[in-house]
Design an enzyme around this catalytic site. Structure first.
Site, PDB file in Angstrom:
ATOM      1  N   ASP A   4      42.754  31.123  35.688  1.00  0.00           N
ATOM      2  CA  ASP A   4      41.357  31.373  36.052  1.00  0.00           C
ATOM      3  C   ASP A   4      40.522  31.440  34.775  1.00  0.00           C
ATOM      4  O   ASP A   4      40.920  32.021  33.774  1.00  0.00           O
ATOM      5  CB  ASP A   4      41.247  32.683  36.844  1.00  0.00           C
ATOM      6  CG  ASP A   4      39.914  32.804  37.553  1.00  0.00           C
ATOM      7  OD1 ASP A   4      39.893  32.755  38.792  1.00  0.00           O
ATOM      8  OD2 ASP A   4      38.869  32.953  36.864  1.00  0.00           O
ATOM      9  N   ILE A   5      39.350  30.848  34.828  1.00  0.00           N
ATOM     10  CA  ILE A   5      38.473  30.794  33.649  1.00  0.00           C
ATOM     11  C   ILE A   5      37.914  32.172  33.306  1.00  0.00           C
ATOM     12  O   ILE A   5      37.499  32.412  32.173  1.00  0.00           O
ATOM     13  CB  ILE A   5      37.325  29.787  33.919  1.00  0.00           C
ATOM     14  CG1 ILE A   5      36.748  29.242  32.627  1.00  0.00           C
ATOM     15  CG2 ILE A   5      36.243  30.378  34.796  1.00  0.00           C
ATOM     16  CD1 ILE A   5      35.798  28.061  32.849  1.00  0.00           C
ATOM     17  N   GLN A  63      33.871  34.558  48.281  1.00  0.00           N
ATOM     18  CA  GLN A  63      34.399  33.236  47.928  1.00  0.00           C
ATOM     19  C   GLN A  63      33.311  32.403  47.248  1.00  0.00           C
ATOM     20  O   GLN A  63      32.176  32.331  47.731  1.00  0.00           O
ATOM     21  CB  GLN A  63      34.896  32.501  49.181  1.00  0.00           C
ATOM     22  CG  GLN A  63      35.568  31.167  48.856  1.00  0.00           C
ATOM     23  CD  GLN A  63      36.094  30.446  50.097  1.00  0.00           C
ATOM     24  OE1 GLN A  63      35.848  30.874  51.224  1.00  0.00           O
ATOM     25  NE2 GLN A  63      36.810  29.367  49.873  1.00  0.00           N
ATOM     26  N   HIS A  98      42.314  28.648  47.798  1.00  0.00           N
ATOM     27  CA  HIS A  98      43.121  29.057  46.642  1.00  0.00           C
ATOM     28  C   HIS A  98      43.455  30.510  46.823  1.00  0.00           C
ATOM     29  O   HIS A  98      42.744  31.241  47.508  1.00  0.00           O
ATOM     30  CB  HIS A  98      42.346  28.873  45.329  1.00  0.00           C
ATOM     31  CG  HIS A  98      41.012  29.560  45.314  1.00  0.00           C
ATOM     32  ND1 HIS A  98      39.900  29.026  45.932  1.00  0.00           N
ATOM     33  CD2 HIS A  98      40.614  30.745  44.792  1.00  0.00           C
ATOM     34  CE1 HIS A  98      38.877  29.847  45.769  1.00  0.00           C
ATOM     35  NE2 HIS A  98      39.280  30.900  45.087  1.00  0.00           N
TER      36      HIS A  98
HETATM   37  P1  5GP Z   1      36.751  32.836  44.521  1.00  0.00           P
HETATM   38  O1  5GP Z   1      35.586  33.657  44.061  1.00  0.00           O
HETATM   39  O2  5GP Z   1      36.287  31.601  45.271  1.00  0.00           O
HETATM   40  O3  5GP Z   1      37.812  33.589  45.235  1.00  0.00           O
HETATM   41  O4  5GP Z   1      37.481  32.356  43.206  1.00  0.00           O
HETATM   42  C1  5GP Z   1      37.041  31.299  42.429  1.00  0.00           C
HETATM   43  C2  5GP Z   1      37.622  31.508  41.049  1.00  0.00           C
HETATM   44  O5  5GP Z   1      37.517  30.291  40.340  1.00  0.00           O
HETATM   45  C3  5GP Z   1      36.916  32.578  40.227  1.00  0.00           C
HETATM   46  O6  5GP Z   1      37.832  33.613  39.895  1.00  0.00           O
HETATM   47  C4  5GP Z   1      36.428  31.830  38.983  1.00  0.00           C
HETATM   48  O7  5GP Z   1      36.557  32.577  37.817  1.00  0.00           O
HETATM   49  C5  5GP Z   1      37.299  30.588  38.985  1.00  0.00           C
HETATM   50  N1  5GP Z   1      36.683  29.417  38.405  1.00  0.00           N
HETATM   51  C6  5GP Z   1      35.407  28.963  38.628  1.00  0.00           C
HETATM   52  N2  5GP Z   1      35.196  27.831  37.947  1.00  0.00           N
HETATM   53  C7  5GP Z   1      36.353  27.556  37.277  1.00  0.00           C
HETATM   54  C8  5GP Z   1      36.740  26.497  36.391  1.00  0.00           C
HETATM   55  O8  5GP Z   1      35.999  25.578  36.078  1.00  0.00           O
HETATM   56  N3  5GP Z   1      38.010  26.544  35.919  1.00  0.00           N
HETATM   57  C9  5GP Z   1      38.882  27.552  36.213  1.00  0.00           C
HETATM   58  N4  5GP Z   1      40.099  27.509  35.674  1.00  0.00           N
HETATM   59  N5  5GP Z   1      38.542  28.559  37.055  1.00  0.00           N
HETATM   60  C10 5GP Z   1      37.296  28.563  37.563  1.00  0.00           C
END
Ligand code: 5GP
Ligand code: ZN
Length: 115
Positions: free
Chosen positions: A31-32, A95, A101
């Protein structure tokens, strides 16, 4: 694959992202914005928007995600101490990327509680 999906583009290798682990059905990458010493995203190669659409994955694809999670935790050396899998489905859960994911978190004693 939706052309504008960030995770589809990462899986296609568009950004040269390094996969910590991968198999036929899923990939795991960092995760970034890590929320724990180890914070991976486990992502199916098949585009599915969220857990609510998990019916669009076949049994092998879903099993592949689970197997890869276990393999990645082992590769990161956090399988003995323990780790957590979390998926956010929809707006209330926060999300932000609409390609299914789950977050694999570990490498430290994690806080209890989910909300
Ligand atoms: P969500 O909030 O949808 O559950 O998780 C999305 C995740 O993707 C977040 O934790 C965010 O930090 C990660 N993320 C967003 N953009 C990128 C990216 O370009 N590369 C990586 N490796 N992670 C990302
Ligand atoms: Zn996608």
């Amino acid at each position: 694959m939706p052309a504008d999906c960030l995770f589809c583009r990462i899986i296609a290798g568009e950004f040269g992202a390094e996969f910590v682990a991968e198999n036929e059905h899923a990939v795991a990458f960092r995760d970034i914005n890590p929320q724990a010493p180890v914070h991976l995203l486990v992502v199916p190669r098949q585009h599915v928007s969220a857990l609510r659409d998990v019916g669009n994955l076949n049994d092998n694809e879903l099993r592949g995600m689970l197997d890869l999670s276990v393999k990645a935790a082992h590769a990161e050396g956090i399988d003995r101490g323990g780790y957590r899998l979390v998926t956010n489905d929809g707006a209330d859960a926060g999300q932000t990327v609409f390609h299914l994911h789950w977050h694999l978190l570990g490498g430290a004693k994690l806080k209890n509680g989910f909300a």
